[in-house]
Enzyme design. Sequence first.
Site, PDB file in Angstrom:
ATOM      1  N   SER A 144       0.851  -1.193   0.000  1.00  0.00           N
ATOM      2  CA  SER A 144       0.000   0.000   0.000  1.00  0.00           C
ATOM      3  C   SER A 144       0.886   1.241   0.000  1.00  0.00           C
ATOM      4  CB  SER A 144      -0.873  -0.002   1.258  1.00  0.00           C
ATOM      5  OG  SER A 144      -1.479   1.245   1.465  1.00  0.00           O
ATOM      6  N   TYR A 157      -3.946  -1.244  10.080  1.00  0.00           N
ATOM      7  CA  TYR A 157      -3.725  -1.384   8.629  1.00  0.00           C
ATOM      8  C   TYR A 157      -2.310  -0.934   8.250  1.00  0.00           C
ATOM      9  CZ  TYR A 157      -4.582  -1.040   3.606  1.00  0.00           C
ATOM     10  OH  TYR A 157      -4.517  -1.206   2.243  1.00  0.00           O
TER      11      TYR A 157
HETATM   12  N1  LIG Z   1      -8.522  -0.087  -2.424  1.00  0.00           N
HETATM   13  C1  LIG Z   1      -7.457   0.608  -2.107  1.00  0.00           C
HETATM   14  O1  LIG Z   1      -7.463   1.859  -2.158  1.00  0.00           O
HETATM   15  C2  LIG Z   1      -6.191  -0.089  -1.706  1.00  0.00           C
HETATM   16  C3  LIG Z   1      -5.024   0.669  -1.628  1.00  0.00           C
HETATM   17  C4  LIG Z   1      -3.841   0.044  -1.276  1.00  0.00           C
HETATM   18  C5  LIG Z   1      -3.828  -1.304  -1.013  1.00  0.00           C
HETATM   19  N2  LIG Z   1      -4.988  -2.016  -1.076  1.00  0.00           N
HETATM   20  C6  LIG Z   1      -4.913  -3.439  -0.800  1.00  0.00           C
HETATM   21  O2  LIG Z   1      -5.429  -4.152  -1.886  1.00  0.00           O
HETATM   22  C7  LIG Z   1      -5.962  -5.393  -1.436  1.00  0.00           C
HETATM   23  C8  LIG Z   1      -7.384  -5.537  -1.927  1.00  0.00           C
HETATM   24  O3  LIG Z   1      -8.141  -4.479  -1.382  1.00  0.00           O
HETATM   25  P1  LIG Z   1      -9.532  -4.016  -1.993  1.00  0.00           P
HETATM   26  O4  LIG Z   1      -9.613  -2.566  -1.740  1.00  0.00           O
HETATM   27  O5  LIG Z   1      -9.691  -4.567  -3.341  1.00  0.00           O
HETATM   28  O6  LIG Z   1     -10.505  -4.766  -0.956  1.00  0.00           O
HETATM   29  P2  LIG Z   1     -11.972  -5.395  -1.196  1.00  0.00           P
HETATM   30  O7  LIG Z   1     -12.542  -5.639   0.174  1.00  0.00           O
HETATM   31  O8  LIG Z   1     -12.727  -4.541  -2.098  1.00  0.00           O
HETATM   32  O9  LIG Z   1     -11.651  -6.798  -1.859  1.00  0.00           O
HETATM   33  C9  LIG Z   1     -10.898  -7.739  -1.109  1.00  0.00           C
HETATM   34  C10 LIG Z   1     -11.382  -9.152  -1.371  1.00  0.00           C
HETATM   35  O10 LIG Z   1     -10.615 -10.007  -0.512  1.00  0.00           O
HETATM   36  C11 LIG Z   1     -11.488 -10.929   0.119  1.00  0.00           C
HETATM   37  N3  LIG Z   1     -10.910 -11.339   1.405  1.00  0.00           N
HETATM   38  C12 LIG Z   1     -10.916 -10.674   2.574  1.00  0.00           C
HETATM   39  N4  LIG Z   1     -10.326 -11.401   3.528  1.00  0.00           N
HETATM   40  C13 LIG Z   1      -9.925 -12.556   2.934  1.00  0.00           C
HETATM   41  C14 LIG Z   1      -9.264 -13.703   3.412  1.00  0.00           C
HETATM   42  N5  LIG Z   1      -8.905 -13.833   4.693  1.00  0.00           N
HETATM   43  N6  LIG Z   1      -8.980 -14.695   2.520  1.00  0.00           N
HETATM   44  C15 LIG Z   1      -9.377 -14.604   1.233  1.00  0.00           C
HETATM   45  N7  LIG Z   1     -10.039 -13.533   0.750  1.00  0.00           N
HETATM   46  C16 LIG Z   1     -10.303 -12.517   1.584  1.00  0.00           C
HETATM   47  C17 LIG Z   1     -12.800 -10.183   0.296  1.00  0.00           C
HETATM   48  O11 LIG Z   1     -13.898 -11.068   0.465  1.00  0.00           O
HETATM   49  C18 LIG Z   1     -12.862  -9.368  -1.001  1.00  0.00           C
HETATM   50  O12 LIG Z   1     -13.513 -10.081  -2.030  1.00  0.00           O
HETATM   51  C19 LIG Z   1      -5.840  -5.388   0.082  1.00  0.00           C
HETATM   52  O13 LIG Z   1      -4.657  -6.058   0.450  1.00  0.00           O
HETATM   53  C20 LIG Z   1      -5.728  -3.914   0.393  1.00  0.00           C
HETATM   54  O14 LIG Z   1      -5.078  -3.663   1.594  1.00  0.00           O
HETATM   55  C21 LIG Z   1      -6.177  -1.445  -1.417  1.00  0.00           C
END
Ligand SMILES: NC(=O)c1ccc[n+]([C@@H]2O[C@H](COP(=O)([O-])OP(=O)(O)OC[C@H]3O[C@@H](n4cnc5c(N)ncnc54)[C@H](O)[C@@H]3O)[C@@H](O)[C@H]2O)c1
Length: 249
Positions: A144, A157
């Site tokens: 991130s 986080y």
């Molecule tokens: N969206 C952002 O702005 C952003 C920015 C930086 C990093 N991230 C990272 O990107 C990744 C995805 O985030 P997102 O925003 O797409 O989240 P999201 O919640 O929209 O999607 C995440 C998916 O992961 C699944 N999930 C959650 N826990 C799980 C587990 N224990 N095992 C398997 N699946 C699981 C959820 O059911 C969901 O379908 C994360 O690691 C998040 O920290 C997101």
Amino acid sequence: MTFDFTDKVVLITGAGAGLGNACALAFADAGAKLVITDICQQSLDRAVVDLASRGAEVLGLINDASDCADVSAMLDSIIERYGRLDIAVNNAGTATPLQEFHEVGEAEFDRVMGVNLKGVWLCMQAEIRQMLKQGGGCIVNMASATSRNTYPNASPYVTSKFAVAGLTRTVAVEYADRDIRINAICPGNVATPLVVSLVEDLSVLATKHAIKRLGTPEEVANGVMFLASDLSSFSTGSLLEVDGGWNAI
Ligand SMILES: NC(=O)c1ccc[n+]([C@@H]2O[C@H](COP(=O)([O-])OP(=O)(O)OC[C@H]3O[C@@H](n4cnc5c(N)ncnc54)[C@H](O)[C@@H]3O)[C@@H](O)[C@H]2O)c1
């Protein structure tokens, strides 16, 4: 630019929604044989149908990335279906509602660290054991912009994402001479289901980025595919910022 992952076996955890789902669609369009996992059956089923309707070869596994037995079973299923694992994107992640540090409960800390850090740890162990057997592979961890920067009121986080950066770098060095490349991507904010559920006013988030907008899931997927491709063949242990200049401010 178009990427070509024809016949590469690509695992993406947490691919039922958000950034993982965008990565799955992008790898599918680039010819990969996919394994997608999610902890949510409904999201997983929807994603599998969507990918299959685009002509992708896809194995969907209901799976908790933070559970050691689940992760072990996930690798067994991949090998049973495809016989190898070329690329792994350790994306599954979660967060707590924004909360001052002194108010955060132990259970919330454990939950976030369990998925975001222990999940990456467990998945990388299982993936690397397989990649050692087959003589190489490539791993991209979802870190991130907060792997190198602060985000007040998101202490679990941020702690987990700093740790993913350190884990990525040190494990990358351990296996660099065995044809296993390990990098992390550091996205800025993207309006995924996770972010929308936590933040009321997305326009405030946009101001954190020098580019003054949120990223798109496709922009993050492009960075992931670069790190997973031979175009980044001299990169390992790197943290690629796809954050609209957040960390440059
Ligand atoms: N969206 C952002 O702005 C952003 C920015 C930086 C990093 N991230 C990272 O990107 C990744 C995805 O985030 P997102 O925003 O797409 O989240 P999201 O919640 O929209 O999607 C995440 C998916 O992961 C699944 N999930 C959650 N826990 C799980 C587990 N224990 N095992 C398997 N699946 C699981 C959820 O059911 C969901 O379908 C994360 O690691 C998040 O920290 C997101």
